[in-house]
Design a protein around this motif. Structure first.
Motif, PDB file in Angstrom:
ATOM      1  N   ALA A  62       0.877  -1.196  -0.077  1.00 36.75           N
ATOM      2  CA  ALA A  62       0.086  -0.014  -0.220  1.00 36.75           C
ATOM      3  C   ALA A  62       1.010   1.325  -0.049  1.00 36.75           C
ATOM      4  O   ALA A  62       0.561   2.241  -0.538  1.00 36.75           O
ATOM      5  N   ALA A  63       2.083   1.162   0.725  1.00 36.08           N
ATOM      6  CA  ALA A  63       2.929   2.376   0.856  1.00 36.08           C
ATOM      7  C   ALA A  63       3.576   2.726  -0.556  1.00 36.08           C
ATOM      8  O   ALA A  63       3.491   3.695  -0.944  1.00 36.08           O
ATOM      9  N   ASP A  64       3.718   1.606  -1.176  1.00 36.64           N
ATOM     10  CA  ASP A  64       4.227   1.516  -2.546  1.00 36.64           C
ATOM     11  C   ASP A  64       3.456   2.236  -3.611  1.00 36.64           C
ATOM     12  O   ASP A  64       3.785   3.137  -4.670  1.00 36.64           O
ATOM     13  N   ARG A  65       2.069   2.093  -3.338  1.00 28.23           N
ATOM     14  CA  ARG A  65       1.284   2.630  -4.318  1.00 28.23           C
ATOM     15  C   ARG A  65       0.980   4.149  -3.960  1.00 28.23           C
ATOM     16  O   ARG A  65       0.534   5.055  -5.004  1.00 28.23           O
ATOM     17  N   ASP A  66       1.285   4.393  -2.763  1.00 23.40           N
ATOM     18  CA  ASP A  66       1.483   5.954  -2.499  1.00 23.40           C
ATOM     19  C   ASP A  66       2.735   6.568  -2.695  1.00 23.40           C
ATOM     20  O   ASP A  66       2.922   7.650  -2.180  1.00 23.40           O
ATOM     21  N   GLY A  67       3.824   5.916  -3.281  1.00 22.90           N
ATOM     22  CA  GLY A  67       5.132   6.399  -3.655  1.00 22.90           C
ATOM     23  C   GLY A  67       5.966   6.412  -2.474  1.00 22.90           C
ATOM     24  O   GLY A  67       6.755   7.162  -2.727  1.00 22.90           O
ATOM     25  N   VAL A  68       5.752   5.563  -1.417  1.00 23.42           N
ATOM     26  CA  VAL A  68       6.596   5.606  -0.450  1.00 23.42           C
ATOM     27  C   VAL A  68       7.276   4.080  -0.292  1.00 23.42           C
ATOM     28  O   VAL A  68       6.615   3.354  -0.320  1.00 23.42           O
TER      29      VAL A  68
END
Length: 241
Positions: free
Chosen positions: A133-139
């Protein structure tokens, strides 16, 4: 003028004929007697050329000389069965139970400390979802320390003791191995700062929470996914032995 045979020659011929007839008759009678004798011998078992009867028991055959002592056969020695060496485990003399083979285990974790594979199934599963989920938010969430070996945790605690000068102060930052959630695979340290902030704000959705105020990098599975995280603790507190 005829000249008749003398009567003496006729008598001689008759005598010779009677002799021949007598010889033939004697031969026929003798042959008949021999045949009759042979037939009687076969009937009464008196034939001289008859083969002796072979006995199927231990008694001697008919016509065979009697043995002075009965023949005995030596008993055949019994052969012991050959035993194949077994590969069964050794047993103890006192209990009769198989001995336990002592296996030495190393203190090293089976995976690298920077991997989530050494974590408990619950924390690992929740952390995977949070990372995605963080990767989808660019983190990008990076694992800096997950499961630790007892040896490394003890080394970190010894360094904290030297740095802070007391057990109480050192345990605020590093717990002894027997109390550490890292050694149990139930805690994870992450980075960088952007990842700490994101997980602190969104970790409750996946059941992952920041535990201590003084450690923004330290997270554990402290709640059910979708529920709010419990209040943070100021710092770690070691249990007293």
């Amino acid at each position: 003028m005829s000249n008749p045979l003398p009567p003496r020659r006729s008598g001689l011929a008759r005598t010779r004929l009677l002799s021949v007839i007598g010889v033939v008759g004697v031969g026929l009678v003798g042959g008949s007697l021999l045949m009759w004798h042979a037939q009687l011998g076969e009937f009464f078992g008196l034939a001289a050329d008859k083969e002796p009867v072979v006995s199927t028991v231990s008694a001697p055959a008919v016509g065979a000389p009697l043995a002075s002592t009965p023949a005995t056969t030596a008993p055949e020695p019994t052969r012991k069965p050959t035993r194949t060496p077994s590969t069964s485990p050794k047993t103890t003399a006192t209990t009769g139970k198989p001995e336990r083979t002592e296996t030495t285990t190393t203190d090293k974790p089976a995976v690298r400390e920077e991997s989530i594979q050494g974590l408990s199934p619950k924390l690992r599963s929740r952390l995977k979802k949070a990372i995605a989920a963080a990767d989808r938010d660019g983190v990008t969430i990076r694992i800096t320390s997950a499961r630790r070996s007892t040896t490394k945790q003890q080394r970190l605690f010894d360094e904290a003791l030297q740095q802070y000068g007391s057990y109480k102060l050192a345990t605020r930052w590093v717990l002894p191995p027997k109390y550490s959630a890292h050694v149990q695979g139930k805690a994870v340290d992450i980075g960088p700062a952007a990842a700490m902030t994101w997980l602190n704000q969104n970790g409750w959705r996946y059941g992952v929470c920041r535990r201590y105020d003084n450690e923004p990098w330290h997270f554990e599975a402290l709640t059910a996914p979708g529920k709010k995280c419990p209040p943070r603790e100021p710092h770690a507190v070691a249990k007293t032995d």
